[in-house]
Design a protein around this motif. Structure first.
Motif, PDB file in Angstrom:
ATOM      1  N   ASN A 358       0.842  -1.195   0.000  1.00 24.51           N
ATOM      2  CA  ASN A 358       0.000   0.000   0.000  1.00 24.51           C
ATOM      3  C   ASN A 358       0.879   1.248   0.000  1.00 24.51           C
ATOM      4  O   ASN A 358       1.453   1.615   1.027  1.00 24.51           O
ATOM      5  CB  ASN A 358      -0.910  -0.012   1.220  1.00 24.51           C
ATOM      6  CG  ASN A 358      -1.978   1.072   1.147  1.00 24.51           C
ATOM      7  OD1 ASN A 358      -1.848   2.047   0.406  1.00 24.51           O
ATOM      8  ND2 ASN A 358      -3.041   0.907   1.926  1.00 24.51           N
ATOM      9  N   ARG A 359       0.957   1.909  -1.145  1.00 24.89           N
ATOM     10  CA  ARG A 359       1.785   3.108  -1.262  1.00 24.89           C
ATOM     11  C   ARG A 359       1.077   4.356  -0.738  1.00 24.89           C
ATOM     12  O   ARG A 359       1.634   5.444  -0.787  1.00 24.89           O
ATOM     13  CB  ARG A 359       2.237   3.297  -2.707  1.00 24.89           C
ATOM     14  CG  ARG A 359       3.357   2.352  -3.101  1.00 24.89           C
ATOM     15  CD  ARG A 359       3.791   2.512  -4.548  1.00 24.89           C
ATOM     16  NE  ARG A 359       5.077   1.873  -4.795  1.00 24.89           N
ATOM     17  CZ  ARG A 359       5.279   0.578  -4.952  1.00 24.89           C
ATOM     18  NH1 ARG A 359       4.229  -0.246  -4.900  1.00 24.89           N
ATOM     19  NH2 ARG A 359       6.480   0.090  -5.166  1.00 24.89           N
ATOM     20  N   GLY A 360      -0.124   4.181  -0.248  1.00 26.67           N
ATOM     21  CA  GLY A 360      -0.822   5.283   0.410  1.00 26.67           C
ATOM     22  C   GLY A 360      -0.660   5.245   1.912  1.00 26.67           C
ATOM     23  O   GLY A 360      -1.356   5.964   2.629  1.00 26.67           O
ATOM     24  N   CYS A 361       0.260   4.424   2.414  1.00 28.45           N
ATOM     25  CA  CYS A 361       0.510   4.298   3.850  1.00 28.45           C
ATOM     26  C   CYS A 361       1.837   4.954   4.229  1.00 28.45           C
ATOM     27  O   CYS A 361       2.691   5.208   3.378  1.00 28.45           O
ATOM     28  CB  CYS A 361       0.548   2.821   4.250  1.00 28.45           C
ATOM     29  SG  CYS A 361      -1.070   2.048   4.347  1.00 28.45           S
ATOM     30  N   SER A 362       2.004   5.185   5.524  1.00 24.35           N
ATOM     31  CA  SER A 362       3.264   5.737   6.024  1.00 24.35           C
ATOM     32  C   SER A 362       4.406   4.751   5.834  1.00 24.35           C
ATOM     33  O   SER A 362       5.531   5.132   5.493  1.00 24.35           O
ATOM     34  CB  SER A 362       3.133   6.070   7.518  1.00 24.35           C
ATOM     35  OG  SER A 362       2.015   6.890   7.775  1.00 24.35           O
ATOM     36  N   VAL A 363       4.116   3.474   6.110  1.00 19.36           N
ATOM     37  CA  VAL A 363       5.113   2.412   5.984  1.00 19.36           C
ATOM     38  C   VAL A 363       4.517   1.284   5.151  1.00 19.36           C
ATOM     39  O   VAL A 363       3.366   0.894   5.364  1.00 19.36           O
ATOM     40  CB  VAL A 363       5.551   1.883   7.362  1.00 19.36           C
ATOM     41  CG1 VAL A 363       6.453   0.655   7.211  1.00 19.36           C
ATOM     42  CG2 VAL A 363       6.274   2.977   8.150  1.00 19.36           C
ATOM     43  N   ARG A 364       5.299   0.772   4.219  1.00 19.35           N
ATOM     44  CA  ARG A 364       4.831  -0.289   3.324  1.00 19.35           C
ATOM     45  C   ARG A 364       5.638  -1.561   3.542  1.00 19.35           C
ATOM     46  O   ARG A 364       6.868  -1.516   3.677  1.00 19.35           O
ATOM     47  CB  ARG A 364       4.968   0.144   1.865  1.00 19.35           C
ATOM     48  CG  ARG A 364       4.511  -0.897   0.836  1.00 19.35           C
ATOM     49  CD  ARG A 364       4.716  -0.388  -0.592  1.00 19.35           C
ATOM     50  NE  ARG A 364       6.123  -0.283  -0.916  1.00 19.35           N
ATOM     51  CZ  ARG A 364       6.861  -1.261  -1.460  1.00 19.35           C
ATOM     52  NH1 ARG A 364       6.293  -2.436  -1.728  1.00 19.35           N
ATOM     53  NH2 ARG A 364       8.132  -1.071  -1.735  1.00 19.35           N
ATOM     54  N   ILE A 365       4.947  -2.674   3.580  1.00 22.44           N
ATOM     55  CA  ILE A 365       5.584  -3.992   3.546  1.00 22.44           C
ATOM     56  C   ILE A 365       5.339  -4.576   2.159  1.00 22.44           C
ATOM     57  O   ILE A 365       4.198  -4.603   1.689  1.00 22.44           O
ATOM     58  CB  ILE A 365       5.000  -4.937   4.620  1.00 22.44           C
ATOM     59  CG1 ILE A 365       5.277  -4.390   6.024  1.00 22.44           C
ATOM     60  CG2 ILE A 365       5.569  -6.341   4.484  1.00 22.44           C
ATOM     61  CD1 ILE A 365       4.602  -5.201   7.126  1.00 22.44           C
ATOM     62  N   GLY A 366       6.378  -5.032   1.507  1.00 20.12           N
ATOM     63  CA  GLY A 366       6.229  -5.605   0.174  1.00 20.12           C
ATOM     64  C   GLY A 366       5.527  -6.954   0.224  1.00 20.12           C
ATOM     65  O   GLY A 366       5.600  -7.668   1.226  1.00 20.12           O
ATOM     66  N   ARG A 367       4.845  -7.302  -0.848  1.00 18.60           N
ATOM     67  CA  ARG A 367       4.131  -8.582  -0.892  1.00 18.60           C
ATOM     68  C   ARG A 367       5.097  -9.758  -0.754  1.00 18.60           C
ATOM     69  O   ARG A 367       4.754 -10.783  -0.157  1.00 18.60           O
ATOM     70  CB  ARG A 367       3.322  -8.698  -2.187  1.00 18.60           C
ATOM     71  CG  ARG A 367       2.106  -7.799  -2.217  1.00 18.60           C
ATOM     72  CD  ARG A 367       1.015  -8.346  -3.102  1.00 18.60           C
ATOM     73  NE  ARG A 367      -0.148  -7.460  -3.097  1.00 18.60           N
ATOM     74  CZ  ARG A 367      -1.102  -7.480  -2.192  1.00 18.60           C
ATOM     75  NH1 ARG A 367      -1.016  -8.338  -1.179  1.00 18.60           N
ATOM     76  NH2 ARG A 367      -2.123  -6.646  -2.268  1.00 18.60           N
ATOM     77  N   GLU A 368       6.274  -9.634  -1.298  1.00 18.59           N
ATOM     78  CA  GLU A 368       7.250 -10.720  -1.202  1.00 18.59           C
ATOM     79  C   GLU A 368       7.639 -10.956   0.255  1.00 18.59           C
ATOM     80  O   GLU A 368       7.734 -12.109   0.708  1.00 18.59           O
ATOM     81  CB  GLU A 368       8.488 -10.388  -2.037  1.00 18.59           C
ATOM     82  CG  GLU A 368       9.505 -11.511  -2.081  1.00 18.59           C
ATOM     83  CD  GLU A 368      10.684 -11.188  -2.992  1.00 18.59           C
ATOM     84  OE1 GLU A 368      11.548 -12.069  -3.168  1.00 18.59           O
ATOM     85  OE2 GLU A 368      10.737 -10.058  -3.525  1.00 18.59           O
ATOM     86  N   THR A 369       7.857  -9.861   1.001  1.00 18.25           N
ATOM     87  CA  THR A 369       8.185  -9.996   2.423  1.00 18.25           C
ATOM     88  C   THR A 369       7.027 -10.637   3.189  1.00 18.25           C
ATOM     89  O   THR A 369       7.233 -11.526   4.021  1.00 18.25           O
ATOM     90  CB  THR A 369       8.512  -8.614   3.023  1.00 18.25           C
ATOM     91  OG1 THR A 369       9.707  -8.107   2.416  1.00 18.25           O
ATOM     92  CG2 THR A 369       8.710  -8.692   4.530  1.00 18.25           C
ATOM     93  N   ALA A 370       5.798 -10.201   2.893  1.00 18.08           N
ATOM     94  CA  ALA A 370       4.628 -10.762   3.574  1.00 18.08           C
ATOM     95  C   ALA A 370       4.468 -12.244   3.244  1.00 18.08           C
ATOM     96  O   ALA A 370       4.120 -13.053   4.124  1.00 18.08           O
ATOM     97  CB  ALA A 370       3.376  -9.989   3.170  1.00 18.08           C
ATOM     98  N   ARG A 371       4.738 -12.622   2.010  1.00 17.95           N
ATOM     99  CA  ARG A 371       4.600 -14.010   1.598  1.00 17.95           C
ATOM    100  C   ARG A 371       5.675 -14.908   2.212  1.00 17.95           C
ATOM    101  O   ARG A 371       5.407 -16.009   2.711  1.00 17.95           O
ATOM    102  CB  ARG A 371       4.678 -14.103   0.078  1.00 17.95           C
ATOM    103  CG  ARG A 371       4.476 -15.501  -0.496  1.00 17.95           C
ATOM    104  CD  ARG A 371       4.915 -15.549  -1.944  1.00 17.95           C
ATOM    105  NE  ARG A 371       6.353 -15.357  -2.066  1.00 17.95           N
ATOM    106  CZ  ARG A 371       6.929 -14.662  -3.044  1.00 17.95           C
ATOM    107  NH1 ARG A 371       6.197 -14.057  -3.968  1.00 17.95           N
ATOM    108  NH2 ARG A 371       8.242 -14.546  -3.096  1.00 17.95           N
ATOM    109  N   ASP A 372       6.932 -14.401   2.212  1.00 16.03           N
ATOM    110  CA  ASP A 372       8.049 -15.214   2.701  1.00 16.03           C
ATOM    111  C   ASP A 372       8.134 -15.248   4.224  1.00 16.03           C
ATOM    112  O   ASP A 372       8.720 -16.174   4.789  1.00 16.03           O
ATOM    113  CB  ASP A 372       9.365 -14.691   2.139  1.00 16.03           C
ATOM    114  CG  ASP A 372       9.451 -14.828   0.620  1.00 16.03           C
ATOM    115  OD1 ASP A 372       8.652 -15.614   0.054  1.00 16.03           O
ATOM    116  OD2 ASP A 372      10.305 -14.162   0.012  1.00 16.03           O
TER     117      ASP A 372
END
Length: 416
Positions: A358-372
């Motif tokens: 979510n690039r509309g947030c203060s901090v973003r977690i990438g989908r790859e990080t969330a998946r792994d």
């Protein structure tokens, strides 16, 4: 023979006429006028130097046992200034610790009073010089009083202490530096009509073609210069607003990230100097209209975050950043309130948020990080003109605090 004498006489008269004082003065005046028009343009007030002339002097060989060292430091407003000194080539063998300290007139940079103006600069990092080439070097320094105290504007010293304290965490940073190119009027971005606006945003991001990409030669030249210098520049791209570009530095460990970003900014300024283009790091260079701002998105991870199961450490760190949102915002750059509006891929400056992809947030977690379940996160709040020593050091301090903080609900959009 008579005709030949007549021809010779005519030639002599013509030649003599050509060198009469009046004619010679007229020629000299015309030549001077041409030089003035070419070299001292009244429009820009800058010298348009002939590359062939510049090269002629640059090609003059220097003694084999000497190098030129460009000492760079940060002034009172965060800009990088520099001056050159000659050093024995043998100094290169000892690395940065073998380089001597130096000084400058701090009263001319708003960093010292006129009656006690000496500021000491201490070498901290060395890079190859992409402008002089050869064995010449660029030297990143920080600033001290003659008594050895760090200046208030020296944000490197406290950041270095923080990273030294937590060196076992092996913090990685990747910094995304956005910037905007303007004509020398400092009013018109490259590719924009004078006193007007271009086609709306959409086709410019990573775009190609004469109507969508403006000034590409500058980021390309900067890219090559950084690679030569030894900067860990990992890529470039055209940004959403026409005339705006981005490059990325990293991953780098600890204090090295901010050192490299500051030196890359200096190299960018020098490249733009050569191209006679104005570069600004202002976070919202075009306030009127629907145009993206410019940031310095900061990607961060520790050794624990990069290992299996590191997502929990990432989330705990994000919660800590949320608990100190206002303190970070206050330190993340001037004019950021113009950029962090909740529009144009930003979060509101008043409210902390995080989310996956979510690039509309203060901090973003990438989908790859969330998946792994391990990886890194991106703090999207720092502005393009931020002090990278402050930003990187503050993130490190905050995530290392041993405190209990509230859990923050993620702002996620489910994958289709």
């Amino acid at each position: 023979m008579a005709p030949m004498r007549a021809v010779l006489l005519a030639l002599a008269v013509t030649s003599a006429t050509a060198f009469t004082p009046r004619q010679a003065a007229s020629r000299a005046m015309r030549k001077t006028t041409v030089l003035q028009n070419d070299l001292l343009s009244k429009k820009t007030g800058m010298a348009s130097m002939d590359p062939a002339v510049v090269k002629a002097y640059a090609d003059i060989p220097k003694p084999d046992d000497k190098i030129q060292a460009e000492y760079c430091w940060i002034d009172a407003v965060g800009a990088v200034r520099s001056k050159t000194r000659t050093l024995p080539k043998s100094k290169l063998e000892g690395g940065v610790d073998a380089l001597p300290s130096w000084n400058y007139d701090g009263s001319s940079t708003d960093q010292a009073p006129g009656d006690d103006s000496e500021v000491i600069i201490q070498p901290r990092a060395v890079y190859k010089d992409p402008f002089r080439l050869g064995d010449n070097i660029l030297v990143m320094c920080d600033t001290y009083t003659p008594a050895g105290e760090a200046l208030p504007t020296n944000k490197r010293a406290p950041a270095a202490a923080t990273f030294e304290e937590h060196k076992d965490e092996v913090p990685w940073f990747g910094l995304e530096q956005e910037y905007t190119l303007f004509n020398l009027d400092t009013v018109t971005p490259l590719g924009w009509p004078e006193n007007g606006y271009p086609e709306a945003q959409g086709p410019y991001y990573c775009g190609a073609g004469a109507t969508y990409s403006f000034g590409r030669a500058i980021p390309e030249a900067h890219y090559r210069a950084c690679l030569y210098a030894g900067i860990e520049i990992s890529g470039i791209n055209a940004e959403v607003m026409p005339g705006q570009w981005e490059y990325q530095v990293g991953p780098c460990v600890g204090i090295d990230a901010a050192d490299q970003l500051m030196m890359s900014r200096y190299i960018l300024a020098r490249v733009c100097e050569d191209f006679q283009v104005h570069c600004t790091l202002h976070p919202k260079p075009m306030v009127r209209g629907d145009w993206n701002g410019a940031g310095c998105h900061t990607n961060f991870s520790t050794k624990k975050m990069r290992e299996k199961g590191g997502l929990d450490s990432i989330l705990q760190s994000i919660y800590k950043l949320g608990a100190k949102h206002q303190q970070h915002i206050a330190a993340y750059g001037e004019g950021n309130e113009l950029r962090l509006t909740g529009k144009f891929e930003t979060a509101s400056i008043d409210q902390f948020s995080f989310g996956i992809a979510n690039r509309g947030c203060s901090v973003r977690i990438g989908r790859e990080t969330a998946r792994d379940g391990y990886g890194y996160f991106e703090d999207r709040r720092p502005s393009s003109n931020c002090d990278p020593y402050v930003v990187t050091g503050m993130i490190m301090e905050t995530v290392m605090e041993d405190v209990e903080v509230p859990v923050i609900e993620a702002s996620n959009r489910e994958e289709a």
